[in-house]
Design a protein around this motif. Structure first.
Motif, PDB file in Angstrom:
ATOM      1  N   SER A   1     -12.009  19.468  -3.580  1.00  0.00           N
ATOM      2  CA  SER A   1     -10.934  18.654  -4.123  1.00  0.00           C
ATOM      3  C   SER A   1     -11.190  18.312  -5.577  1.00  0.00           C
TER       4      SER A   1
ATOM      5  N   ASP B   1      -3.591  15.097  -2.077  1.00  0.00           N
ATOM      6  CA  ASP B   1      -4.122  16.429  -1.810  1.00  0.00           C
ATOM      7  C   ASP B   1      -5.634  16.423  -1.609  1.00  0.00           C
TER       8      ASP B   1
ATOM      9  N   ASP C   1      -4.069  14.350   3.764  1.00  0.00           N
ATOM     10  CA  ASP C   1      -3.059  14.736   2.788  1.00  0.00           C
ATOM     11  C   ASP C   1      -1.648  14.449   3.293  1.00  0.00           C
TER      12      ASP C   1
END
Length: 240
Positions: A9, A149, A212
């Motif tokens: 990420s 996300d 997410d």
């Protein structure tokens, strides 16, 4: 495995422009009109709610205090991308940050993240929006929210966001490594959080429910119109 996922990420964040995610989400809103009472009740240890055939039990986790310096509040996935602050202002100062953790069977998640600004029962709530968003344009089943996300949501002052970004740009990977290590200190299965200090206030990071998605934030007021809290709902409980 968890650190590998987090590292991925952060790698994405390093090469992604810091722009706001799509502001309009066409899916069932995370809360129904009963949200006002639920926003209070869910922060009372032992509160239970049955939705359909599922029973949820709540307890409160106090994360610490968040410092806001300009009163321009931002909620976003600070690891990947952030938009602008919410319209209007919130109080400046140091305020408690709490989570309502929902348990369903053996699974428990951060369902709601809340900054407390004043005591009092919630009598009215409204969707928090950024500049250019107009709730009058929303169709049934739509809401404005921020995209996640990295499995991580956040609250911060707009000035703290700028300081956070500047520090991250200067330090590069070393900054990410320190952030990972600090978040690991509060890690429990399904969740962790971190209150990261900057010269301009606190960046509060926390796990976003199941991960997410797109999540709405609400401003909650008492009967006299005083801002009691700002709350992000991670859609764990389908309140309707």
């Amino acid at each position: 495995m968890r650190n590998l996922l987090l590292a991925a990420s952060f790698a994405l964040a390093a090469c992604s422009p810091r722009v706001a995610p799509s502001p309009r989400v066409a899916e069932p809103p995370p809360v129904a009109p009963r949200a006002g009472p639920v926003f209070d009740d869910a922060f009372a240890d032992g509160f239970e709610a049955t939705v359909g055939d599922t029973r949820y039990r709540f307890r409160t986790q106090t994360a610490g205090d968040i410092v806001l310096t300009s009163g321009k509040l931002v909620a976003c996935d600070v690891i990947v991308s952030c938009g602008g602050p919410f319209t209007g202002s919130v109080p400046v100062g140091m305020f408690p940050l709490r989570f309502a953790i929902a348990t369903r069977g053996d699974d428990e998640r951060i369902a709601l993240a809340r900054i407390d600004f004043a005591p009092g029962r919630i009598a009215r709530w409204e969707l928090a929006v950024i500049e250019g968003q107009d709730v009058a344009t929303l169709q049934k089943g739509e809401f404005f929210g921020y995209g996640v996300d990295s499995g991580t949501g956040a609250f911060m002052d707009a000035e703290a966001l700028r300081a956070f970004d500047a520090e991250r740009d200067r330090a590069g990977q070393a900054f990410d490594d320190r952030l990972f290590a600090e978040m690991d200190k509060t890690y429990r299965h399904t969740r962790s959080w971190l209150l990261h200090p900057t010269p301009k206030g606190t960046v509060a990071l926390f796990s976003s429910g199941y991960g997410d998605g797109s999540y709405a934030t609400y401003k909650a007021y008492d009967k006299d119109g005083t801002l009691v809290a700002v709350i992000t709902d991670f859609g764990i409980v389908p309140w309707e």
